[in-house]
Design an enzyme around this catalytic site. Structure first.
Site, PDB file in Angstrom:
ATOM      1  N   GLU A  96      12.550  -9.452   2.315  1.00 18.68           N
ATOM      2  CA  GLU A  96      11.764  -8.294   2.782  1.00 18.68           C
ATOM      3  C   GLU A  96      12.610  -7.044   2.561  1.00 18.68           C
ATOM      4  OE1 GLU A  96      10.707  -8.513   6.968  1.00 18.68           O
ATOM      5  OE2 GLU A  96      10.445  -6.326   7.044  1.00 18.68           O
ATOM      6  N   ARG A 117       5.308  11.030  -2.465  1.00 14.34           N
ATOM      7  CA  ARG A 117       4.979  10.684  -1.083  1.00 14.34           C
ATOM      8  C   ARG A 117       6.182  10.937  -0.170  1.00 14.34           C
ATOM      9  NH1 ARG A 117       4.635   4.502   1.272  1.00 14.34           N
ATOM     10  NH2 ARG A 117       3.903   5.072   3.352  1.00 14.34           N
ATOM     11  N   TYR A 150      11.204   8.866   1.601  1.00 15.39           N
ATOM     12  CA  TYR A 150      11.203   7.800   0.589  1.00 15.39           C
ATOM     13  C   TYR A 150      11.947   8.144  -0.694  1.00 15.39           C
ATOM     14  CZ  TYR A 150       7.711   5.769   3.686  1.00 15.39           C
ATOM     15  OH  TYR A 150       7.066   5.240   4.779  1.00 15.39           O
ATOM     16  N   HIS A 168      12.715  -2.514   2.489  1.00 11.93           N
ATOM     17  CA  HIS A 168      12.124  -1.197   2.762  1.00 11.93           C
ATOM     18  C   HIS A 168      13.064  -0.119   2.248  1.00 11.93           C
ATOM     19  CE1 HIS A 168       9.278  -3.258   5.296  1.00 11.93           C
ATOM     20  NE2 HIS A 168      10.302  -3.910   5.811  1.00 11.93           N
ATOM     21  N   ALA A 220       3.003  -0.737   4.932  1.00 16.70           N
ATOM     22  CA  ALA A 220       2.506  -0.803   6.308  1.00 16.70           C
ATOM     23  C   ALA A 220       2.026  -2.197   6.710  1.00 16.70           C
ATOM     24  CB  ALA A 220       1.379   0.206   6.496  1.00 16.70           C
ATOM     25  N   PRO A 267       0.790  -1.224   0.000  1.00 13.41           N
ATOM     26  CA  PRO A 267       0.000   0.000   0.000  1.00 13.41           C
ATOM     27  C   PRO A 267       0.834   1.291   0.000  1.00 13.41           C
ATOM     28  CG  PRO A 267      -0.111  -1.080   2.132  1.00 13.41           C
ATOM     29  CD  PRO A 267       0.530  -2.051   1.187  1.00 13.41           C
ATOM     30  N   ASN A 268       0.320   2.237  -0.770  1.00 15.72           N
ATOM     31  CA  ASN A 268       0.866   3.602  -0.872  1.00 15.72           C
ATOM     32  C   ASN A 268       2.174   3.708  -1.653  1.00 15.72           C
ATOM     33  OD1 ASN A 268      -1.260   4.885   0.697  1.00 15.72           O
ATOM     34  ND2 ASN A 268      -0.426   3.726   2.415  1.00 15.72           N
ATOM     35  N   ARG A 274      12.807   4.887  12.786  1.00 13.37           N
ATOM     36  CA  ARG A 274      11.553   5.641  12.706  1.00 13.37           C
ATOM     37  C   ARG A 274      10.663   5.332  13.927  1.00 13.37           C
ATOM     38  NH1 ARG A 274       9.073   4.935   6.962  1.00 13.37           N
ATOM     39  NH2 ARG A 274       7.858   6.728   7.715  1.00 13.37           N
ATOM     40  N   ASN A 313       8.191  -5.467  -0.695  1.00 13.38           N
ATOM     41  CA  ASN A 313       8.032  -4.275   0.134  1.00 13.38           C
ATOM     42  C   ASN A 313       6.549  -4.197   0.459  1.00 13.38           C
ATOM     43  OD1 ASN A 313       7.865  -1.891   1.461  1.00 13.38           O
ATOM     44  ND2 ASN A 313       8.971  -0.669  -0.067  1.00 13.38           N
TER      45      ASN A 313
HETATM   46  C1  DQA Z   1       8.167   1.126   3.936  1.00 12.20           C
HETATM   47  C2  DQA Z   1       8.223   1.341   5.451  1.00 12.20           C
HETATM   48  C3  DQA Z   1       6.861   1.100   6.075  1.00 12.20           C
HETATM   49  O1  DQA Z   1       6.916   1.315   7.477  1.00 12.20           O
HETATM   50  C4  DQA Z   1       5.828   2.059   5.490  1.00 12.20           C
HETATM   51  O2  DQA Z   1       4.549   1.788   6.014  1.00 12.20           O
HETATM   52  C5  DQA Z   1       5.826   2.042   3.999  1.00 12.20           C
HETATM   53  C6  DQA Z   1       7.093   1.972   3.284  1.00 12.20           C
HETATM   54  C7  DQA Z   1       9.504   1.504   3.254  1.00 12.20           C
HETATM   55  O3  DQA Z   1       9.695   1.102   2.112  1.00 12.20           O
HETATM   56  O4  DQA Z   1      10.323   2.210   3.857  1.00 12.20           O
HETATM   57  O5  DQA Z   1       4.773   2.173   3.378  1.00 12.20           O
HETATM   58  O6  DQA Z   1       7.926  -0.249   3.680  1.00 12.20           O
END
Ligand code: DQA
Length: 144
Positions: free
Chosen positions: A98, A18, A23, A100, A77, A10-11, A107, A74
């Protein structure tokens, strides 16, 4: 042919605009383009997907596990909340890295826990868009 599925949660469709201080300014399309070039050079078939819906990610992890493709995940959340994604990785036998963009440990405390790390082959975080290329290089020797 070896295969890698890059699954974004998501997102992540908003990358580029964003929270750029967290990011970066690369879009998801930019990240896909650089990974496609890397995959081509390595002789790997790369599938790149994004969804805001947890069930899509469950389906795609199962699909990768069934077909023997490695997964760069990735989960956004969902990383911090999803038992369904944990179970999908465990149940499908998919080999998952995994990843990020941000260093989640630097954070908010709610980002320090991952439901996925225990069933992932490994974890890469904190290198911005380069987290994806690092994860790609890391999974290569583990592809069936
Ligand atoms: C994320 C880190 C997560 O905590 C966050 O909710 C994201 C992006 C990252 O790529 O840094 O949506 O996965």
């Amino acid at each position: 042919m070896k295969a890698v599925h890059v699954l974004n949660g998501p997102n992540l469709n908003l990358l580029g605009t964003r929270e750029p201080a967290t990011y970066g300014t690369a879009t998801l399309a930019d990240i896909e383009a650089s990974l496609q070039a890397r995959a081509k050079a390595a002789g790997v078939a790369l599938t790149f997907r994004q969804s805001n819906h947890e069930g899509d990610l469950v389906d795609w992890i199962q699909e990768a596990g069934k077909s023997g493709a490695g997964v760069l995940l990735n989960a956004g959340a969902f990383t911090h909340t999803s038992i369904a994604l944990h179970d999908a990785i465990k149940g499908s036998g998919a080999i998952v890295v995994e990843l990020h963009l941000s260093n989640v440990f630097a954070r908010e405390p709610f980002r320090h826990h991952s439901t996925l790390s225990a069933v992932a082959k490994g974890v890469i975080c904190g290198f911005g868009a380069a987290s994806y290329t690092l994860a790609f290089d890391a999974i290569l020797p583990h592809l069936p």
